[in-house]
Design a protein around this motif. Structure first.
Motif, PDB file in Angstrom:
ATOM      1  N   GLY A 188      59.400  77.576  80.015  1.00 57.04           N
ATOM      2  CA  GLY A 188      60.345  76.520  79.706  1.00 57.04           C
ATOM      3  C   GLY A 188      59.739  75.510  78.750  1.00 57.04           C
ATOM      4  N   GLN A 189      60.623  74.789  78.054  1.00 59.21           N
ATOM      5  CA  GLN A 189      60.183  73.797  77.070  1.00 59.21           C
ATOM      6  C   GLN A 189      60.477  72.392  77.588  1.00 59.21           C
ATOM      7  OE1 GLN A 189      58.787  76.806  75.326  1.00 59.21           O
ATOM      8  NE2 GLN A 189      58.540  74.870  74.228  1.00 59.21           N
ATOM      9  N   ARG A 190      59.439  71.599  77.759  1.00 58.85           N
ATOM     10  CA  ARG A 190      59.608  70.246  78.280  1.00 58.85           C
ATOM     11  C   ARG A 190      59.966  69.276  77.164  1.00 58.85           C
ATOM     12  NH1 ARG A 190      58.341  69.163  83.502  1.00 58.85           N
ATOM     13  NH2 ARG A 190      57.087  70.672  84.659  1.00 58.85           N
ATOM     14  N   GLY A 191      60.545  68.172  77.589  1.00 56.78           N
ATOM     15  CA  GLY A 191      60.976  67.161  76.633  1.00 56.78           C
ATOM     16  C   GLY A 191      59.848  66.453  75.927  1.00 56.78           C
ATOM     17  N   ASP A 192      58.621  66.584  76.421  1.00 54.77           N
ATOM     18  CA  ASP A 192      57.480  65.931  75.761  1.00 54.77           C
ATOM     19  C   ASP A 192      56.813  66.839  74.742  1.00 54.77           C
ATOM     20  OD1 ASP A 192      56.325  67.755  77.426  1.00 54.77           O
ATOM     21  OD2 ASP A 192      55.037  66.337  78.492  1.00 54.77           O
ATOM     22  N   GLY A 193      57.456  67.972  74.428  1.00 51.73           N
ATOM     23  CA  GLY A 193      56.905  68.874  73.421  1.00 51.73           C
ATOM     24  C   GLY A 193      55.880  69.847  73.945  1.00 51.73           C
ATOM     25  N   THR A 194      55.749  69.965  75.262  1.00 51.03           N
ATOM     26  CA  THR A 194      54.836  70.950  75.831  1.00 51.03           C
ATOM     27  C   THR A 194      55.611  72.193  76.233  1.00 51.03           C
ATOM     28  OG1 THR A 194      55.046  69.954  78.031  1.00 51.03           O
ATOM     29  CG2 THR A 194      53.230  69.206  76.654  1.00 51.03           C
ATOM     30  N   SER A 215      52.854  71.640  71.224  1.00 49.88           N
ATOM     31  CA  SER A 215      52.047  70.632  70.530  1.00 49.88           C
ATOM     32  C   SER A 215      51.917  69.338  71.314  1.00 49.88           C
ATOM     33  CB  SER A 215      52.676  70.323  69.174  1.00 49.88           C
ATOM     34  OG  SER A 215      53.937  69.677  69.344  1.00 49.88           O
ATOM     35  N   GLY A 216      52.859  69.080  72.238  1.00 50.39           N
ATOM     36  CA  GLY A 216      52.893  67.787  72.908  1.00 50.39           C
ATOM     37  C   GLY A 216      53.598  66.722  72.105  1.00 50.39           C
ATOM     38  N   ASN A 217      54.203  67.115  70.990  1.00 49.94           N
ATOM     39  CA  ASN A 217      54.958  66.198  70.140  1.00 49.94           C
ATOM     40  C   ASN A 217      56.386  66.719  70.062  1.00 49.94           C
ATOM     41  OD1 ASN A 217      56.068  64.561  68.194  1.00 49.94           O
ATOM     42  ND2 ASN A 217      54.749  65.288  66.524  1.00 49.94           N
ATOM     43  N   LYS A 274      52.585  74.083  67.612  1.00 49.93           N
ATOM     44  CA  LYS A 274      51.455  74.211  66.702  1.00 49.93           C
ATOM     45  C   LYS A 274      51.665  75.484  65.855  1.00 49.93           C
ATOM     46  CE  LYS A 274      48.201  72.121  69.969  1.00 49.93           C
ATOM     47  NZ  LYS A 274      46.969  72.343  70.782  1.00 49.93           N
ATOM     48  N   PRO A 275      50.850  75.665  64.821  1.00 46.23           N
ATOM     49  CA  PRO A 275      50.961  76.905  64.033  1.00 46.23           C
ATOM     50  C   PRO A 275      50.807  78.132  64.923  1.00 46.23           C
ATOM     51  CG  PRO A 275      49.608  75.313  62.887  1.00 46.23           C
ATOM     52  CD  PRO A 275      49.851  74.737  64.248  1.00 46.23           C
TER      53      PRO A 275
END
Length: 571
Positions: A367-373, A391-393, A399-400
């Motif tokens: 799953g994809q969290r709202g904090d970019g993780t 990326s956490g963003n 990230k690449p």
């Protein structure tokens, strides 16, 4: 919450017994009469107080004493010198009145109630096992043979005061319920006054929400226990975590630490307690009502007080929300930010980037969290598998990409299944053309993302869709959903072991062929339970909110919106 009175008077007014006073008509010097005395006060759930009834010039015939209570005897217990409870008998035709008979037994065995009374004192004991309210009492002498009243006292006795602890918050607001805001701890000091003759040396206090109270607020015991975190302390001692107990009757109880009474040099004894509550975001807004109860060391109730909390919803932080990814026909990847709100779980979309059309499989590992993780795995048309680490963003969530390896076209389905083995790293499931399911355990290292595959079992070609849906049942292990060719949805609960990886399947329901896509998006409603998204053939997106149980896995579906057929991949 209005404070409870520190003392509740039990007005046992008798027309018979005045402390140390002889009562009766003017000619009572030759007839029967009654005098008595009462303790000025007694403690609730404490030692009984002595009540003395003195009979003067008793009749020669068999007789007994009757104490009549027009308002009943709720909260009072009267015993004789042997400790035998004198039962209270309801008065026929009166819904509240009771009477207590003293020395009514046929002690001389002549078949007539009572016996010739002896002049002198009859000692009784009065205790209060419950906060007793005002009760009048009338004392009479009853003829045993006829049941007629021989004498009725005509003057009241002094009131008995029942000393009860004052159970209230030391910094109590003027209103009840008390405010609680999601994600914000709130402190509730509880300074219990003990205006008693003999205050207990220690007390035990609990906060209980009954099953009916929980239901009225739209909560369950398990939900509150998991998401209303509490710490407690006594006097100046360090705070410790308070644990909730889910009771067999469906109620929920929080126990304060056992507390010693503070006896000041002057003033009222008291018990200082402190409770800090922190409602997590998964505990929805509403009113949670319960009862505070204080007991002594023997378990007897000293005081109770209603207690309600008004929980206010807050926008959850990004690390507690979940996003949805969609790739359109032009290869652009879009992100829908999660809101945590069941009525509108996603905000407006944001473009992540183009060129995603080169992939024939896209799956989020956990799953994809709202904090970019959250990591994403893709497979290109040549069979190469790629990892996009989170990326956490949130503005640029990946990230690449990192190349994992080739040859992944051997699989018809790739499913990000969460941390199946409990090692802290999300795992990948892969089904091959023969219907064999394989497990690729995550390593947490992007350069070597997965361990060598482990064979799970065969026969998985029976399913048209496999969905990694998170921990649907609340047992701490991620689960798998599978839809078969007839449209039946099945649940495979995780075991946290590789053999077997899942327990025996559980049938959920039929009719799921109405949907072209099923997406396990984790907890988009922010209630602590993973949810399921379903897109029908008309492009309408539906939300199935998870319940956290396997018997009823989802609540009835909620329509989110239309136009979702523009995406050929959702994750």
């Amino acid at each position: 919450m209005p404070s409870q009175p520190r003392m509740r008077a039990v007005l046992i007014s008798a027309i018979a017994i005045a402390a140390g006073l002889t009562t009766g008509p003017a000619v009572a010097d030759t007839g029967p009469s009654v005098t008595g005395s009462l303790p000025q006060s007694i403690d609730i759930a404490g030692a009984p107080g002595d009540m003395t009834v003195t009979v003067t010039n008793p009749p020669a015939t068999d007789a007994f004493i009757r104490l009549y209570f027009p308002g009943g005897t709720t909260g009072l217990t009267i015993t004789d010198t042997n400790g035998t409870v004198l039962p209270a008998t309801p008065v026929t035709g009166n819904t509240t009145a009771t009477y207590v008979d003293v020395d009514r037994a046929d002690s001389n065995n002549n078949g007539i109630p009572g016996a010739p009374l002896q002049a002198g004192d009859v000692t009784l004991h009065i205790s209060a096992t419950y906060p007793a309210y005002g009760a009048e009492m009338q004392a009479e002498l009853i003829d045993g043979a006829t049941g007629h009243t021989l004498y009725v006292a005509t003057r009241p006795i002094p009131a008995i005061t029942v000393n009860e602890p004052d159970l209230r918050h030391a910094t109590e607001a003027d209103s009840n319920p008390y405010p609680l805001t999601q994600g914000q701890p709130a402190d509730y000091p509880l300074d219990v006054k003990l205006p008693m003759l003999a205050p207990p040396a220690e007390t035990r206090t609990t906060l209980t929400f009954s099953a009916a109270q929980l239901t009225a607020g739209g909560y369950t015991a398990a939900q509150v226990a998991a998401n209303l975190h509490a710490t407690c302390s006594t006097d100046a001692n360090p705070a410790t975590t308070c644990t909730w107990t889910q009771n067999a009757d469906g109620s929920l109880t929080l126990s304060y630490p056992q507390a010693a009474t503070v006896f000041p040099a002057s003033g009222t004894a008291h018990v200082p307690l402190d409770l800090t509550l922190n409602p997590y975001y998964w505990l929805h807004a509403g009113t949670l009502t319960g009862t505070l109860t204080m007991r002594n060391a023997d378990g007897a109730v000293l005081a109770t007080a209603p207690q309600s909390f008004q929980i206010t919803a807050q926008i959850p932080p990004e690390n507690l929300t979940w996003d949805l990814l969609g790739r359109d026909s032009s290869g652009v990847l879009w992100q829908y930010r999660g809101t945590g709100q069941p009525s509108a779980p996603f905000g407006g979309r944001e473009k992540i980037g183009a060129g995603w059309g080169q992939y024939n499989a896209i799956t989020s590992l956990a799953g994809q969290r709202g904090d970019g993780t959250g990591d994403l795995v893709t497979r290109d048309t040549t069979g190469v598998l790629w990892l996009y680490p989170g990326s956490g963003n949130n503005a640029a969530p990946f990230k690449p990409r990192v190349r994992i390896g080739s040859g992944w076209n051997a699989y018809t389905t790739l499913v990000g299944a969460g941390d199946l083995t409990g090692d802290g790293h999300p795992d990948l499931l892969a089904r091959d053309h023969n219907g064999v399911l394989w497990l690729y355990q995550g390593t947490g290292n992007a350069a070597s993302a997965f361990k060598p595959r482990v064979r799970i079992s065969s026969g998985w070609n029976a399913y048209t869709t496999l969905i990694g849906a998170g921990d649907l049942t609340g047992d701490g292990h991620p689960d798998l959903l599978a839809r078969d060719t007839s449209g039946v949805l099945w649940l495979y609960t995780g075991t946290a072991h590789t053999s077997p990886l899942y327990n025996q399947r559980i049938r959920i329901s039929s009719g799921w062929n109405t949907y072209s896509t099923l997406i396990g998006v984790r907890d988009v409603t922010d209630d602590g339970h993973p949810d399921l998204l379903a897109r029908d053939h008309n492009g309408v997106l539906w939300l199935y909110t998870g319940t956290g149980g396997s018997n009823l896995l989802f609540k009835p579906r909620t329509r989110i919106g239309s136009g979702w057929n523009e995406y050929n991949a959702l994750s």
